[in-house]
Design a protein around this motif. Sequence first.
Motif, PDB file in Angstrom:
ATOM      1  N   ALA A 132       0.818  -1.217   0.000  1.00 23.07           N
ATOM      2  CA  ALA A 132       0.000   0.000   0.000  1.00 23.07           C
ATOM      3  C   ALA A 132       0.851   1.266   0.000  1.00 23.07           C
ATOM      4  CB  ALA A 132      -0.938  -0.007   1.209  1.00 23.07           C
ATOM      5  N   ILE A 133       1.941   1.272   0.756  1.00 26.09           N
ATOM      6  CA  ILE A 133       2.798   2.467   0.791  1.00 26.09           C
ATOM      7  C   ILE A 133       3.457   2.688  -0.561  1.00 26.09           C
ATOM      8  CG2 ILE A 133       4.969   3.359   1.730  1.00 26.09           C
ATOM      9  CD1 ILE A 133       4.068   2.511   4.466  1.00 26.09           C
ATOM     10  N   HIS A 134       3.915   1.616  -1.188  1.00 22.16           N
ATOM     11  CA  HIS A 134       4.510   1.744  -2.514  1.00 22.16           C
ATOM     12  C   HIS A 134       3.499   2.313  -3.507  1.00 22.16           C
ATOM     13  CE1 HIS A 134       6.737   0.851  -6.136  1.00 22.16           C
ATOM     14  NE2 HIS A 134       5.726   0.118  -6.576  1.00 22.16           N
ATOM     15  N   GLN A 135       2.274   1.813  -3.466  1.00 20.43           N
ATOM     16  CA  GLN A 135       1.243   2.299  -4.380  1.00 20.43           C
ATOM     17  C   GLN A 135       0.920   3.764  -4.121  1.00 20.43           C
ATOM     18  OE1 GLN A 135      -1.696  -0.628  -3.442  1.00 20.43           O
ATOM     19  NE2 GLN A 135      -0.681  -2.243  -4.610  1.00 20.43           N
ATOM     20  N   ARG A 136       0.841   4.126  -2.829  1.00 24.13           N
ATOM     21  CA  ARG A 136       0.571   5.527  -2.491  1.00 24.13           C
ATOM     22  C   ARG A 136       1.734   6.427  -2.919  1.00 24.13           C
ATOM     23  NH1 ARG A 136      -2.246   9.751  -2.777  1.00 24.13           N
ATOM     24  NH2 ARG A 136      -1.963  11.265  -1.096  1.00 24.13           N
ATOM     25  N   CYS A 137       2.943   5.930  -2.773  1.00 20.55           N
ATOM     26  CA  CYS A 137       4.121   6.680  -3.220  1.00 20.55           C
ATOM     27  C   CYS A 137       4.016   6.991  -4.713  1.00 20.55           C
ATOM     28  CB  CYS A 137       5.384   5.874  -2.920  1.00 20.55           C
ATOM     29  SG  CYS A 137       6.866   6.399  -3.810  1.00 20.55           S
ATOM     30  N   ARG A 138       3.666   5.977  -5.508  1.00 24.44           N
ATOM     31  CA  ARG A 138       3.562   6.183  -6.957  1.00 24.44           C
ATOM     32  C   ARG A 138       2.473   7.207  -7.297  1.00 24.44           C
ATOM     33  NH1 ARG A 138       6.057   2.042 -10.185  1.00 24.44           N
ATOM     34  NH2 ARG A 138       8.123   1.812  -9.237  1.00 24.44           N
ATOM     35  N   GLU A 139       1.367   7.164  -6.562  1.00 21.19           N
ATOM     36  CA  GLU A 139       0.298   8.137  -6.783  1.00 21.19           C
ATOM     37  C   GLU A 139       0.785   9.557  -6.471  1.00 21.19           C
ATOM     38  OE1 GLU A 139      -2.769   6.804  -4.222  1.00 21.19           O
ATOM     39  OE2 GLU A 139      -3.333   5.089  -5.485  1.00 21.19           O
ATOM     40  N   MET A 140       1.499   9.713  -5.351  1.00 23.45           N
ATOM     41  CA  MET A 140       1.998  11.027  -4.967  1.00 23.45           C
ATOM     42  C   MET A 140       3.013  11.552  -5.975  1.00 23.45           C
ATOM     43  SD  MET A 140       2.347  10.351  -0.836  1.00 23.45           S
ATOM     44  CE  MET A 140       3.025  11.978  -0.437  1.00 23.45           C
TER      45      MET A 140
END
Length: 387
Positions: free
Chosen positions: A19-27
């Motif tokens: 989830a953190i990796h996915q959120r990082c990519r979104e940011m």
Amino acid sequence: MHYAAITDRLAHTGGAKWAIHQRCREMKAAGADIIELTIGEPDLPPDPRLFEICHQSMLAGRTGYSSGRGEPALLEAIAARYAKRRAGVDTNNVLCFPGTQTALFATMMALTGPGDGVLVGDPFYATYEGVIVASGAHRQSVPLRPEHGFRMTAEDLEASITPHSRVLLLNSPHNPTGAVLEAGELAKIGAVCKKHDLWIVADEVYEELVFDGDFASPFDNPDLAERVIAVSSISKSHAAPGFRSGWAVGPHEFCEKLLPFSETMLFGNQPFIADMTAFALTSDMQTSALMRESYKRRSGVFADRLEKLDGIVPFRPQAGMFIVLDVSGTGLDGETFAWRLLEAGVAVMPGSSFGDSGGKLVRLSLTVPDEAVEEACRRIARFVGTI
């Protein structure tokens, strides 16, 4: 509507861990300045010759159906590689797959079923949970203790075995910690597995990224030949994760038993990628050596800088492309630390993604340029100063 039981078994083993990796990519897509230290994607490109071999193979018409076991040249290359490690290995010991992940999934489906136990060091690579429970088997954690350098001990393995245990899933060099088991340690672990009639599935994808000293494997021990299956790929060794080219090497009988399942699932990998992989395994390339030097240097920078911070304990890796930190001294668990650090401009993986014992840890990837490593250290230092 009705769904098969496997969908329920796998329901909580997938994307939530990232989830953190996915959120990082979104940011980052929205313009945020984030240093991404989440996944192990090599920053070094593959050797240009691999692209050329792949291209020429496609132009030559190598785009048809593949052999279910693997293309002949690739089978020969893999067999020759492992025959150097243990006498008697031939192409009947080899099955080809699109990546280590598929090789692990197929192997576990062939060796385990409902009620069986799979022993695995904890912390463990995030996708192991899925490949274990897919068949109906269950995970049996073997503690990897910081005081032992996160290396599995024969004593801890023995204490974790139950009448349901069927397989030891062994990962050395280890993800996420970078620990490397030595030959003597592996001999003791192998003796325990032989005593309890356990299979050993050895995930050796980081074999060529050992910083110092020699790589050791239970596969190399002739006394364990009937029970060891080694799985690997070119994803890490040749900086080619997107090509999805891996294999499993084990006893003849195992390969014959697994082949129908493998053919049912995928019927071989792409011939042009097989040609490229055969070339990679039989050619002198500097990719691994360059990565070893970079990752060893970067892990040293992270350890040297971050061990000076209050509440942070780095564990220096012996191999691979990650370093883990114990952040419990900050008063935060790994999950909270990682999410708050993301807002401070650095994305890392929480240790909870890697098993029950990872709650105090975070994992940092070493696959960013040196200047990004230095900047990440500065941002982490500023963040820790605010806790």
